[in-house]
Enzyme design. Sequence first.
Site, short mmCIF file in Angstrom:
data_model
loop_
_atom_site.label_atom_id
_atom_site.label_comp_id
_atom_site.label_asym_id
_atom_site.label_seq_id
_atom_site.Cartn_x
_atom_site.Cartn_y
_atom_site.Cartn_z
N GLY A 1 0.54 -1.40 -0.11
CA GLY A 1 -0.35 -0.03 0.12
C GLY A 1 0.54 1.50 0.25
N GLN B 1 2.66 9.71 1.65
CA GLN B 1 4.25 9.33 1.46
C GLN B 1 4.47 9.76 0.41
OE1 GLN B 1 1.88 5.61 1.94
NE2 GLN B 1 4.76 5.10 3.12
N CYS C 1 5.66 -0.57 7.18
CA CYS C 1 5.51 1.43 5.82
C CYS C 1 6.64 1.14 5.69
CB CYS C 1 5.20 1.75 7.15
SG CYS C 1 4.53 3.58 6.12
N LEU C 2 6.59 1.91 4.13
CA LEU C 2 7.57 2.28 3.23
C LEU C 2 8.14 3.32 3.52
CD1 LEU C 2 5.74 1.21 -0.67
CD2 LEU C 2 7.54 0.57 1.28
N HIS D 1 -4.21 0.98 8.28
CA HIS D 1 -2.97 1.51 7.77
C HIS D 1 -3.22 2.85 6.84
CE1 HIS D 1 1.68 0.96 7.45
NE2 HIS D 1 1.23 1.95 6.89
N GLU D 2 -3.46 2.36 5.23
CA GLU D 2 -3.09 3.59 4.31
C GLU D 2 -4.03 5.13 4.84
OE1 GLU D 2 -0.42 3.26 2.45
OE2 GLU D 2 -0.28 1.20 2.77
N HIS E 1 -2.25 7.22 6.96
CA HIS E 1 -2.01 7.67 6.79
C HIS E 1 -2.34 9.57 6.14
CE1 HIS E 1 2.28 6.53 6.33
NE2 HIS E 1 1.70 4.80 5.89
NI NI Z 1 2.45 3.30 5.71
#
Ligand code: NI
Length: 191
Positions: free
Chosen positions: A47, A52, A102-103, A144-145, A148
Amino acid sequence: MAILKIARMGHPVLLQKAEPVADPGAPEIRRLVADMIETMEDAMGAGLAAPQVHVPLRLFVFRVPAARAGGDPGDVPVGNTVVINPTVELLTDERVLRWEGCLSIPGLRAAVPRAPRIRYRGVDCDGNAIGGEVAGFHAGVVQHEYDHLDGILYPMRMTDFRNFGFLEELARADAARAAASDAAAAKGGNA
Ligand code: NI
């Protein structure tokens, strides 16, 4: 298409509340979505939310890889999907610990409390309705997304920081535990 630079934890864009997308079909939004999918795939993520990639708008992309899907009706594999201007409703007060990365927090993993079942809604670039009632990994990645978009990173959801570590160390510890249990099994004991 292009691979976008991913903001890492500490960058203020990750802490701000993102703004609704005025026109999901606008050419610049379509381009952003295509670039985000390419970026997510390149980074081998499940995701990616617009903040991000330094764009404080309410949209994210995700996928449910076959290897991660739990298999129940709300948790089947899903290909690359965009969700614009989403809403998320938690369908239970129950929380389960789900391992997440998480990226924007590279190299780390943690067990994060998440609702096991949610309902979410949004649109894609053509205005089609996206979402529904989902469970398992699908429910976890969407929570999670979505976080953000409100400036929330997974460590802010954590309650037990013992379940937080570098992926490399966690994998090493897992391998050591597996080897120890193999040794115990070989001795005929399984205590
Ligand atoms: Ni993330």
